[in-house]
Design a protein around this motif. Structure first.
Motif, PDB file in Angstrom:
ATOM      1  N   ASN A  48      35.437  32.150  10.298  1.00  0.00           N
ATOM      2  CA  ASN A  48      35.056  31.424  11.505  1.00  0.00           C
ATOM      3  C   ASN A  48      36.238  31.143  12.444  1.00  0.00           C
ATOM      4  N   LEU A  49      37.248  31.997  12.331  1.00  0.00           N
ATOM      5  CA  LEU A  49      38.411  31.829  13.210  1.00  0.00           C
ATOM      6  C   LEU A  49      38.588  33.034  14.118  1.00  0.00           C
ATOM      7  N   ARG A  50      39.079  32.747  15.315  1.00  0.00           N
ATOM      8  CA  ARG A  50      39.503  33.821  16.213  1.00  0.00           C
ATOM      9  C   ARG A  50      40.931  33.523  16.624  1.00  0.00           C
ATOM     10  N   VAL A  51      41.780  34.510  16.489  1.00  0.00           N
ATOM     11  CA  VAL A  51      43.184  34.338  16.855  1.00  0.00           C
ATOM     12  C   VAL A  51      43.512  35.301  17.985  1.00  0.00           C
ATOM     13  N   TYR A  52      44.022  34.751  19.066  1.00  0.00           N
ATOM     14  CA  TYR A  52      44.419  35.589  20.202  1.00  0.00           C
ATOM     15  C   TYR A  52      45.904  35.452  20.449  1.00  0.00           C
ATOM     16  N   TRP A  53      46.567  36.602  20.504  1.00  0.00           N
ATOM     17  CA  TRP A  53      47.936  36.647  21.027  1.00  0.00           C
ATOM     18  C   TRP A  53      47.813  37.185  22.442  1.00  0.00           C
ATOM     19  N   GLN A  54      48.333  36.451  23.399  1.00  0.00           N
ATOM     20  CA  GLN A  54      48.196  36.848  24.803  1.00  0.00           C
ATOM     21  C   GLN A  54      49.508  36.731  25.552  1.00  0.00           C
ATOM     22  N   VAL A  55      49.623  37.547  26.599  1.00  0.00           N
ATOM     23  CA  VAL A  55      50.733  37.386  27.528  1.00  0.00           C
ATOM     24  C   VAL A  55      50.411  36.147  28.354  1.00  0.00           C
ATOM     25  N   CYS A  62      45.850  42.617  32.269  1.00  0.00           N
ATOM     26  CA  CYS A  62      45.497  42.772  30.861  1.00  0.00           C
ATOM     27  C   CYS A  62      46.434  41.914  30.040  1.00  0.00           C
ATOM     28  N   SER A  63      45.872  40.927  29.354  1.00  0.00           N
ATOM     29  CA  SER A  63      46.757  39.969  28.690  1.00  0.00           C
ATOM     30  C   SER A  63      46.653  39.965  27.166  1.00  0.00           C
ATOM     31  N   VAL A  64      45.688  40.675  26.596  1.00  0.00           N
ATOM     32  CA  VAL A  64      45.513  40.573  25.141  1.00  0.00           C
ATOM     33  C   VAL A  64      46.509  41.472  24.402  1.00  0.00           C
ATOM     34  N   VAL A  65      47.366  40.816  23.644  1.00  0.00           N
ATOM     35  CA  VAL A  65      48.363  41.530  22.849  1.00  0.00           C
ATOM     36  C   VAL A  65      47.749  41.898  21.498  1.00  0.00           C
ATOM     37  N   TYR A  66      46.941  40.973  20.987  1.00  0.00           N
ATOM     38  CA  TYR A  66      46.312  41.183  19.682  1.00  0.00           C
ATOM     39  C   TYR A  66      45.146  40.206  19.560  1.00  0.00           C
ATOM     40  N   ALA A  67      44.065  40.673  18.946  1.00  0.00           N
ATOM     41  CA  ALA A  67      42.920  39.789  18.715  1.00  0.00           C
ATOM     42  C   ALA A  67      42.440  39.953  17.282  1.00  0.00           C
ATOM     43  N   LEU A  68      42.328  38.836  16.601  1.00  0.00           N
ATOM     44  CA  LEU A  68      41.832  38.828  15.221  1.00  0.00           C
ATOM     45  C   LEU A  68      40.531  38.027  15.206  1.00  0.00           C
ATOM     46  N   GLN A  72      39.284  40.298  11.120  1.00  0.00           N
ATOM     47  CA  GLN A  72      39.460  41.719  11.430  1.00  0.00           C
ATOM     48  C   GLN A  72      40.057  41.883  12.820  1.00  0.00           C
ATOM     49  N   ASP A  73      40.930  42.880  12.962  1.00  0.00           N
ATOM     50  CA  ASP A  73      41.489  43.051  14.299  1.00  0.00           C
ATOM     51  C   ASP A  73      40.470  43.719  15.209  1.00  0.00           C
ATOM     52  N   ASN A  74      40.480  43.280  16.457  1.00  0.00           N
ATOM     53  CA  ASN A  74      39.549  43.836  17.438  1.00  0.00           C
ATOM     54  C   ASN A  74      40.339  44.615  18.469  1.00  0.00           C
ATOM     55  N   GLU A  75      40.436  45.895  18.225  1.00  0.00           N
ATOM     56  CA  GLU A  75      41.279  46.726  19.077  1.00  0.00           C
ATOM     57  C   GLU A  75      40.690  46.943  20.466  1.00  0.00           C
ATOM     58  N   SER A  76      39.375  46.743  20.598  1.00  0.00           N
ATOM     59  CA  SER A  76      38.751  47.020  21.896  1.00  0.00           C
ATOM     60  C   SER A  76      39.264  46.078  22.977  1.00  0.00           C
ATOM     61  N   GLU A  77      39.773  44.922  22.580  1.00  0.00           N
ATOM     62  CA  GLU A  77      40.266  43.969  23.583  1.00  0.00           C
ATOM     63  C   GLU A  77      41.762  44.104  23.838  1.00  0.00           C
ATOM     64  N   GLN A  78      42.443  44.910  23.022  1.00  0.00           N
ATOM     65  CA  GLN A  78      43.903  44.986  23.107  1.00  0.00           C
ATOM     66  C   GLN A  78      44.364  45.844  24.297  1.00  0.00           C
ATOM     67  N   CYS A  79      45.342  45.347  25.038  1.00  0.00           N
ATOM     68  CA  CYS A  79      45.878  46.113  26.171  1.00  0.00           C
ATOM     69  C   CYS A  79      46.592  47.365  25.662  1.00  0.00           C
ATOM     70  N   ILE A  80      46.542  48.398  26.471  1.00  0.00           N
ATOM     71  CA  ILE A  80      47.111  49.698  26.091  1.00  0.00           C
ATOM     72  C   ILE A  80      48.609  49.596  25.782  1.00  0.00           C
ATOM     73  N   HIS A  81      49.281  48.721  26.512  1.00  0.00           N
ATOM     74  CA  HIS A  81      50.729  48.556  26.338  1.00  0.00           C
ATOM     75  C   HIS A  81      51.100  48.155  24.903  1.00  0.00           C
ATOM     76  N   PHE A  82      50.161  47.495  24.228  1.00  0.00           N
ATOM     77  CA  PHE A  82      50.458  46.992  22.884  1.00  0.00           C
ATOM     78  C   PHE A  82      49.794  47.799  21.775  1.00  0.00           C
ATOM     79  N   LYS A  83      49.046  48.828  22.150  1.00  0.00           N
ATOM     80  CA  LYS A  83      48.377  49.663  21.145  1.00  0.00           C
ATOM     81  C   LYS A  83      49.393  50.271  20.185  1.00  0.00           C
ATOM     82  N   ASN A  84      49.096  50.179  18.902  1.00  0.00           N
ATOM     83  CA  ASN A  84      49.937  50.758  17.834  1.00  0.00           C
ATOM     84  C   ASN A  84      51.312  50.095  17.752  1.00  0.00           C
ATOM     85  N   ARG A  85      51.462  48.950  18.370  1.00  0.00           N
ATOM     86  CA  ARG A  85      52.772  48.300  18.348  1.00  0.00           C
ATOM     87  C   ARG A  85      52.725  46.907  17.754  1.00  0.00           C
ATOM     88  N   THR A  86      51.604  46.548  17.167  1.00  0.00           N
ATOM     89  CA  THR A  86      51.476  45.194  16.639  1.00  0.00           C
ATOM     90  C   THR A  86      51.054  45.223  15.170  1.00  0.00           C
TER      91      THR A  86
END
Ligand SMILES: *[C@@H]1O[C@H](CO)[C@@H](O)[C@H](O)[C@H]1NC(C)=O
Ligand SMILES: *[C@@H]1O[C@H](CO)[C@@H](O)[C@H](O)[C@H]1NC(C)=O
Ligand SMILES: *[C@@H]1O[C@H](CO)[C@@H](O)[C@H](O)[C@H]1NC(C)=O
Ligand SMILES: *[C@@H]1O[C@H](CO)[C@@H](O)[C@H](O)[C@H]1NC(C)=O
Ligand SMILES: *[C@@H]1O[C@H](CO)[C@@H](O)[C@H](O)[C@H]1NC(C)=O
Ligand SMILES: *[C@@H]1O[C@H](CO)[C@@H](O)[C@H](O)[C@H]1NC(C)=O
Ligand SMILES: *[C@@H]1O[C@H](CO)[C@@H](O)[C@H](O)[C@H]1NC(C)=O
Length: 232
Positions: A48-55, A62-68, A72-86
């Motif tokens: 029941n938790l959501r964790v957002y790392w944002q710029v 586009c501000s989402v660095v990572y979304a849990l 589970q990670d939700n890659e659909s919300e992650q900005c392209i700049h941070f893809k495969n880097r978190t």
């Protein structure tokens, strides 16, 4: 929309936490940890938790660095700049450690980030908020001082010293010092060049009247790293 509402109602909380923002210094190309710890003593239920790392920048599209979401990670919300880097520290999530590893950091990552933990029960509530400021830095190379070189051209007995250093970040402060009286001297030329790898090289020239005993020092200072490199 629900998230927006909770952001407003917790604005007082934000202003308190902001004072505790962390500063992180990372070298270019390194992997760095942005820390976020929601410590509750026991094990957390991630479902029941959501964790957002944002710029943390309202201008950023586009501000989402990572979304849990529910563990589970939700890659659909992650900005392209941070893809495969978190990366999260998966074995520590249940202890409330939502620190994020950001891989291969570059200049464009030097920003303010926020970690927001939301809990969904009957309604969505923000239970934790942290801010981290990431600064980038790289050490300058040991400066190389050359001179004195007599300026045949000049009418006065003038000499030139040159100082160079490279591979640093951000731009340095360059000081010329007369070691006899420890006074600063003004350079006659200062060239700071951005290199292809994103670091700077620096070249400075000092022209002074020739005296019998010249003890001159060149000093390259990296303000972020508090590093002062000298050559004499
Ligand atoms: C990820 O987020 C999007 C948009 O909020 C949502 O539609 C999708 O279902 C989520 N995916 C997962 C795996 O949670
Ligand atoms: C991320 O990694 C996947 C799998 O290796 C790859 O297909 C994708 O192109 C990468 N995305 C980016 C933006 O680098
Ligand atoms: C790291 O990022 C830089 C760009 O900032 C890129 O040129 C380089 O290939 C990346 N290195 C790795 C190992 O992904
Ligand atoms: C030398 O003197 C000439 C004529 O005054 C001048 O044009 C030139 O720039 C000078 N060269 C140097 C290296 O100072
Ligand atoms: C350096 O300091 C000494 C002692 O004050 C002085 O005599 C000399 O002229 C200075 N040199 C320069 C280049 O300012
Ligand atoms: C050095 O430059 C500063 C600012 O431009 C000036 O105030 C100062 O008088 C200069 N010092 C010397 C020794 O030329
Ligand atoms: C670095 O060196 C310059 C010139 O000597 C000096 O003015 C400055 O205070 C030094 N800074 C530190 C942090 O040592």
């Amino acid at each position: 929309l629900r998230r927006k509402i909770s952001l407003c109602s917790f604005s007082l909380f934000i202003s308190v936490v902001t004072a505790l923002e962390k500063m992180i210094i990372s070298k270019l190309g390194d992997n760095t940890k942005l820390s976020c710890i929601y410590s509750q003593g026991g094990k957390l239920h991630l479902d029941n938790l959501r964790v957002y790392w944002q710029v943390d920048d309202p201008q950023e599209k586009c501000s989402v660095v990572y979304a849990l979401i529910s563990g589970q990670d939700n890659e659909s919300e992650q900005c392209i700049h941070f893809k495969n880097r978190t990366q999260l520290l998966w074995d520590r999530l249940e202890n409330g450690d939502f620190s994020l590893i950001l891989l291969n950091v570059s200049q464009s990552d030097a920003r303010r980030y926020k970690c927001i933990v939301l809990q969904n029960t009957e309604y969505t509530k923000r239970v934790h908020h942290e801010e981290v400021v990431l600064s980038l830095a790289a050490s300058y190379s040991q400066p190389i001082l050359s001179g004195p070189i007599r300026n045949t051209n000049s009418s006065e007995e003038e000499v030139t010293f040159r100082c160079r250093s490279s591979n640093g970040y951000p731009k340095p402060n360059v000081y010329w010092i007369n070691k006899t009286d420890n006074r600063h001297l003004n350079s006659s030329e200062l060239k700071i060049t951005l290199q292809t790898d994103g670091t700077y090289s620096v070249f400075s020239t000092l022209k002074i009247k020739a005296t019998s005993n010249m003890q001159i020092e060149c000093s390259i200072k990296n303000e972020i790293l508090q590093e002062n490199l000298s050559a004499n």
